[in-house]
Write an enzyme that holds these catalytic residues in place. Structure first.
Site, PDB file in Angstrom:
ATOM      1  N   ASP A 141       0.717  -0.247   0.152  1.00  0.00           N
ATOM      2  CA  ASP A 141       0.205   0.008  -0.187  1.00  0.00           C
ATOM      3  C   ASP A 141       1.247   1.341   0.055  1.00  0.00           C
ATOM      4  O   ASP A 141       1.889   1.720   1.114  1.00  0.00           O
ATOM      5  CB  ASP A 141      -0.733  -0.121   1.102  1.00  0.00           C
ATOM      6  CG  ASP A 141      -2.281   1.029   1.731  1.00  0.00           C
ATOM      7  OD1 ASP A 141      -2.227   1.220  -0.136  1.00  0.00           O
ATOM      8  OD2 ASP A 141      -2.068   1.327   2.158  1.00  0.00           O
ATOM      9  N   ASP A 338      -3.085   5.814  -5.415  1.00  0.00           N
ATOM     10  CA  ASP A 338      -3.189   5.044  -4.718  1.00  0.00           C
ATOM     11  C   ASP A 338      -3.270   3.569  -4.696  1.00  0.00           C
ATOM     12  O   ASP A 338      -4.137   3.278  -5.406  1.00  0.00           O
ATOM     13  CB  ASP A 338      -4.030   4.913  -3.648  1.00  0.00           C
ATOM     14  CG  ASP A 338      -3.912   4.527  -2.220  1.00  0.00           C
ATOM     15  OD1 ASP A 338      -2.706   3.644  -1.196  1.00  0.00           O
ATOM     16  OD2 ASP A 338      -5.133   4.508  -1.724  1.00  0.00           O
TER      17      ASP A 338
END
Length: 462
Positions: A141, A338
């Site tokens: 992430d 993201d």
């Protein structure tokens, strides 16, 4: 704070042809032609691959047929219907293999979708922790800093994972981080005696806590990294699927990107595999090879979000039609890139225009009920070929990121494989920024050059 992790399912993957043709004033008209049979048929094949099962480390590639330029009217009248499928057959053209790992201080490891056995929508890599190495499957992430794994003894709560819990007592290189160290301060400075503690809560309400520790990471048989700070999680709550933990690639001090900067040139990249898994994805730590095809845009800093990677999106092109909104619609709040958010969320003013234009190009198909945050879906049952517009993100410095066909629509239902949804949604007025999610990034290598503060895009890399 980490990025929100939105629940979603992924469906079938497609073999496609890109049709480019007549020009509008805004740019070239781009449409995709998709075989519905391949949409449906590919679902059973969208599974995790084993690189060791292929002689060259790559799974067999499906052919992609290229057609010559064709013209599609920019504004077809309702009576004209959808443009016909091309009738001429052309010989298959194969993509070249994915780029070899970069030379010099770098290491490349495969990544796979979390839907391939881990029940999450993020992407997963396997990295070894400890000496001897204990393999751990981690979701990665770019919106998180601290990496962590579930640890024995699980004194609080540990969810069910596929692999055994990491056992610190079986590693000769494990140690806890002491109070008063810079690493402990970066994690919040909480202590239990001389042992530093950590506690992270994510945007979806999930959390992890335990002892801040350090360990040797094994990326490959020849590449290791020692004294890496990570969380040895003994209380882990929320929906993490069945992965063993998380690999943080944010801009903060404790992230893998920051900790390995001196050894791997402060650069990392990834390619999130496209839905049909015709070629494997990868995560590379270190400098990416210069193929001459990369489009770089500036990496923007926002002091209030020091761990996040922002870009300056100013417009979106859909089938040659540029949304008629001022750049300030996007730049006033900024746009987060993201890997941990599934869809792309943009301001309502821009989304309404984008959705309406998409509906205009898809008016020959039957609408279907919404799916989660996606309000524009279609039932393609009975269609042999689907035409949909190509899309691009445009940035303030002139860089352009052409979105792959797999980033325009998703097919979320296993039991209704012919239902597809537009993979964009409107952000809430209270949201602090727009988000480019991982669906739109699929099949492109995304390069994060943190030292030079730029982000690059190389389409069709996996």
């Amino acid at each position: 704070m980490a990025s929100p992790r939105l629940p979603s399912l992924y469906g079938g993957l497609l073999v496609l042809a890109l049709l480019c043709g007549g020009a509008l004033a805004a740019g070239p008209t781009r449409y995709f032609s998709v075989s519905l049979d391949q949409v449906v048929g590919s679902k059973a094949r969208a599974q995790c691959y084993d690189p060791s099962s292929f002689s060259d480390g790559m799974p067999p590639m499906l052919p992609v047929v290229a057609f010559p330029p064709m013209f599609f009217p920019p504004n077809p009248a309702p009576s004209e219907g959808m443009p016909p499928s091309p009738a001429i057959a052309f010989p298959p053209i194969y993509f070249p293999p994915a780029p070899a790992p970069a030379e010099g201080p770098s290491v490349t490891i495969p990544d796979v979708p979390g839907t391939s056995g881990f029940n999450i929508t993020e992407f997963v890599v396997v990295i070894g922790f400890g000496t001897p190495s204990q393999p751990s499957a981690l979701l990665f992430d770019t919106g998180s800093d601290l990496s962590w794994v579930q640890c024995q003894p699980c004194t609080g709560h540990c969810y069910q994972q596929n692999d055994p819990l990491f056992d610190p007592t079986k590693s000769s290189t494990y140690d806890v981080v002491r109070c008063g160290t810079p690493e402990c301060s970066a994690a919040g400075g909480m202590c239990n005696g001389t042992t530093c503690l950590y506690n992270v809560t994510y945007g979806d309400g999930s959390s992890t806590s335990g002892a801040l520790s350090q360990e040797t990471l094994t990326f490959s048989s020849s590449r290791k990294f020692s004294s890496f700070p990570f969380g040895c999680g003994t209380t882990n709550l929320g929906d993490f699927g069945s992965v063993d933990g998380l690999l943080g690639l944010g801009r903060g001090q404790l992230s893998l990107a920051s900790q390995t900067a001196s050894s791997f040139d402060g650069t990392f990249s990834y390619c999130l595999p496209s839905h049909n898994m015709t070629r494997p994805g990868f995560l590379s730590i270190g400098a990416a090879p210069d193929t001459g095809k990369v489009q770089y845009t500036a990496m923007i800093k926002k002091p209030q979000y020091p761990s996040f990677y922002f870009v300056e999106l100013v417009s979106i092109d859909i089938g040659g039609y540029v949304l008629p909104v001022p750049p300030s619609v996007f730049t006033s709040k900024g746009t987060l890139l993201d890997s941990g958010t599934t869809f792309t969320y943009i301001p309502a003013q821009a989304y309404t225009l984008l959705r309406d234009r998409f509906k205009f190009t898809m008016k020959g198909y039957n609408p279907a009920p919404p799916f989660q945050d996606l309000d524009t879906c279609y039932d393609f049952s009975g269609q042999s070929v689907i035409f949909q517009p190509g899309m691009s993100f445009k940035f303030s410095d002139g860089a352009v990121f052409d979105i792959d066909i797999f980033g325009v629509m998703i097919y979320p239902y296993v039991d209704h494989p012919a239902i597809g949804c537009f993979a964009f949604a409107s952000s809430d007025p209270t949201d602090q920024f727009s988000i480019i999610g991982n669906t739109q990034q699929r099949s492109a290598e995304v390069i994060y050059d943190v030292v030079a503060e730029k982000i690059g895009f190389v389409p069709l890399s996996c």
